[in-house]
Enzyme design. Structure first.
Site, mmCIF file in Angstrom:
data_model
loop_
_atom_site.group_PDB
_atom_site.id
_atom_site.type_symbol
_atom_site.label_atom_id
_atom_site.label_comp_id
_atom_site.label_asym_id
_atom_site.label_seq_id
_atom_site.Cartn_x
_atom_site.Cartn_y
_atom_site.Cartn_z
ATOM 1 N N HIS A 1 1.006 -1.156 0.139
ATOM 2 C CA HIS A 1 -0.115 -0.034 0.085
ATOM 3 C C HIS A 1 0.930 1.317 -0.100
ATOM 4 C CE1 HIS A 1 -2.977 2.872 1.908
ATOM 5 N NE2 HIS A 1 -3.718 2.090 1.420
ATOM 6 N N GLN B 1 -4.065 -5.065 7.155
ATOM 7 C CA GLN B 1 -5.193 -5.891 6.645
ATOM 8 C C GLN B 1 -5.079 -7.231 7.232
ATOM 9 O OE1 GLN B 1 -7.341 -4.706 4.830
ATOM 10 N NE2 GLN B 1 -6.356 -2.811 3.805
ATOM 11 N N ASP C 1 3.517 -4.047 7.792
ATOM 12 C CA ASP C 1 2.108 -3.090 7.740
ATOM 13 C C ASP C 1 1.070 -4.402 8.124
ATOM 14 O OD1 ASP C 1 -0.150 -2.101 7.032
ATOM 15 O OD2 ASP C 1 0.604 -1.440 5.044
ATOM 16 N N CYS D 1 -4.652 2.605 -3.763
ATOM 17 C CA CYS D 1 -3.642 3.071 -2.958
ATOM 18 C C CYS D 1 -2.252 2.052 -3.210
ATOM 19 C CB CYS D 1 -3.591 3.177 -1.515
ATOM 20 S SG CYS D 1 -4.814 4.761 -1.378
ATOM 21 N N LYS E 1 -10.286 -0.417 10.558
ATOM 22 C CA LYS E 1 -10.626 -1.467 9.872
ATOM 23 C C LYS E 1 -10.765 -2.777 10.474
ATOM 24 C CE LYS E 1 -6.992 -0.060 6.459
ATOM 25 N NZ LYS E 1 -7.847 0.498 5.283
#
Lengths: 408, 134
Positions: A119, A201, A198, A364, A224
């Protein structure tokens, strides 16, 4: 087994919009009433600032805020709550590392490694740092067919490699990267090389155990994972976080202040200058409770069920290209795809007419799309409140769009 | 204005865009991106002098994008043929929406106006390929 119909009753948005088919949880999740009510409780019953007052209300707010730090720590199996920093979002968490750690530890010709599937939030901060400090950027490629990272290149990692910044789960391909294995490989080659993951997700959808993964930094966003917008989390190993100077300066992050000089407070508050999103953090606590109540293993089982069904339904459609791993077990609950002859924006527009919300564009992740030789894709993503019927509505909508664009 | 987005003429211009292609040599050119979706339109224009006016004599566009951006580029390039640059300069958002004949949300407005942006930039900043934008 998750009873998604029962879960849906916890989400007020389905009462207000009974026809809503929400397939964009990868962008942001819906919020259950438990989270909304918990935030309301803060604003209605103890909406004081934290670390300020001697009075009871301020103490209550401080306790609730700090309790969430403990909940986050347990949720990702960190060692201590002093390793958990609250920021605005996952992007800010990564920027914090780029500024506070990167600026102070990297020098000319050092290398930062990342991947083609990041991302932008885990790419641009490093590009910027590389420009400023004359660093070299290197990227792991992904296999165009199965969406998996090609890890052979890790064998060429050198003493100059100071950081690997990598996503846990791709927000487009859905690929779940083997982080534990990757961290082991990196540390074997160069124990000094740090790994930033990261997890935006991953944390909402998988059981994440930062100790087991072995990463040095792990970042994610509250919004999220059923929580409110405005709160992100940086987790970092204590000794690394402790070695980092502040990123933002001002109130809350100081020990002693004189006119010309100040000393800074300990971690994690050293990185939380100014009044934070108190209500948001408290809401995140309720989101974690909610997910714990369901159990993250169950969340994953449900997502595999929906994703597997969606993959099979989409595969049956003519002229649909699906990106990323073909097996639901190898991916998060997100499917990016394209329909021949229909731009993703147009598909999203046709679906929107029937209240089916999907994402369209580059999500993104422009370099990822460039690698696939496309400029845009459509993306459907799933969470605990999605049903197999939601997938059916998506498929119906795609057929409708094909009728409009192809069979005219 | 209709809420039925994909009217026949939009689909027609999308599938069979007019003036799609490239000029060998262009007096004006520009490439414009839609940062929202990565869509791209490049536009090329040749002009001729007539009665002291500079008029559009040839126009071509290339690009990839959604039905709205492609159809609006196709419609717009049809419209500006033989117009003076002064007249082209006066074309605004409403003219493009009228060509399309539909209502658009702010996000889709960017798609619809991508070709107009490219056109305006070409005429203001893209003369004779003096800039490196193409």
């Amino acid at each position: 087994m998750i009873d998604e119909l029962k879960i849906r009753q916890d989400f007020p948005i389905f009462k207000n919009l009974p026809d809503l088919v929400y397939l964009d949880s990868t962008a942001t999740s819906l919020k259950p009433k438990q989270v909304i009510n918990k935030m309301l409780e803060y604003y209605e019953q103890y909406s004081a600032n934290i670390f300020r007052g001697i009075y009871k209300l301020s103490q209550k707010a401080t306790d609730e805020y700090e309790l969430v730090r403990q909940k986050v720590t347990e949720f990702i199996n960190g060692n201590s709550s002093s390793e958990v920093v609250f920021v605005r979002n996952c992007t800010e968490a990564i920027n914090l590392v780029a500024y506070a750690w990167g600026e102070n530890n990297l020098k000319v010709n050092d290398e930062i490694w990342s991947t083609e599937m990041e991302h932008h939030s885990n790419l641009i901060p490093w590009q910027n740092l590389a420009k400023k400090k004359n660093l070299n950027l290197q990227f792991l490629q992904f296999n165009r067919i199965n969406g998996e990272l090609e890890l052979e290149k890790l064998a060429t990692l050198t003493d100059k490699t100071k950081l690997l910044a990598i996503t846990h789960v791709s927000n487009v391909l859905g690929t779940i990267n083997p982080i534990k294995h990757i961290v082991q490989q990196v540390k074997e080659k160069n124990p000094q090389c740090l790994v930033l993951v990261d997890g935006a997700q991953a944390v909402p959808h998988l059981k994440v155990d930062v100790k087991d993964l072995g990463a040095d930094f792990y970042t994610f966003s509250a919004h999220k994972m059923l929580g409110p917008t405005g709160v992100g989390i940086l987790w970092a190993k204590q000794e690394i976080l402790d070695s980092m100077p502040p990123f933002l300066f001002g109130g809350e992050m100081i020990k002693e202040v004189q006119l010309n000089e100040s000393t800074y407070t300990d971690i994690p508050h050293r990185f939380e200058a100014g009044t934070p999103d108190i209500g948001g953090v408290i809401g995140l606590g309720a989101a974690i409770d909610y997910l714990n109540n369901i159990n993250m293993e169950e969340v994953r089982v449900h997502e595999i069920k929906i994703t597997d069904y969606a993959l099979r339904q989409l595969e049956h459609l003519a002229n649909v290209t699906i990106y990323g791993p073909k097996e639901a077990e190898k991916r998060g609950g997100v499917i990016a795809f394209n329909v021949d002859g229909i731009h993703a924006h147009d598909l999203a527009q046709v679906l929107d007419k029937d209240n089916v919300c999907i994402r369209s564009g580059h999500h993104c992740a422009m370099p990822l799309h460039t690698a696939l030789g496309i400029t845009a894709s459509a993306r459907a993503s799933f969470y605990i409140y999605n049903t197999l019927e939601d997938v059916d509505k998506l498929v119906e909508g795609i057929k409708k769009a094909q009728k409009i664009f192809i069979n005219l | 204005m209709s809420d039925d987005f994909y009217k026949e003429h939009i689909i027609d211009h999308y599938k069979n865009p007019r003036n799609f292609g490239q000029l060998e040599k262009a007096d004006y050119s520009w490439k414009e991106f839609n940062s929202l979706c990565g869509d791209l339109i490049s536009i090329q224009i040749n002009t001729k002098k007539e009665d002291g006016n500079e008029r559009v004599s040839e126009v071509k566009f290339l690009g990839s994008g959604c039905a709205i951006s492609m159809a609006s580029a196709s419609l717009l390039t049809e419209k500006i043929r033989d117009m003076t640059l002064n007249e082209v300069g006066k074309i605004g958002k409403d003219n493009v929406l009228k060509l399309l004949g539909i209502d658009l949300s702010p996000a889709r407005l960017k798609c619809a106006l991508l070709s107009l942006d490219a056109l305006k930039h070409a005429l203001v900043e893209g003369k004779n390929g003096e800039t490196d934008n193409n």
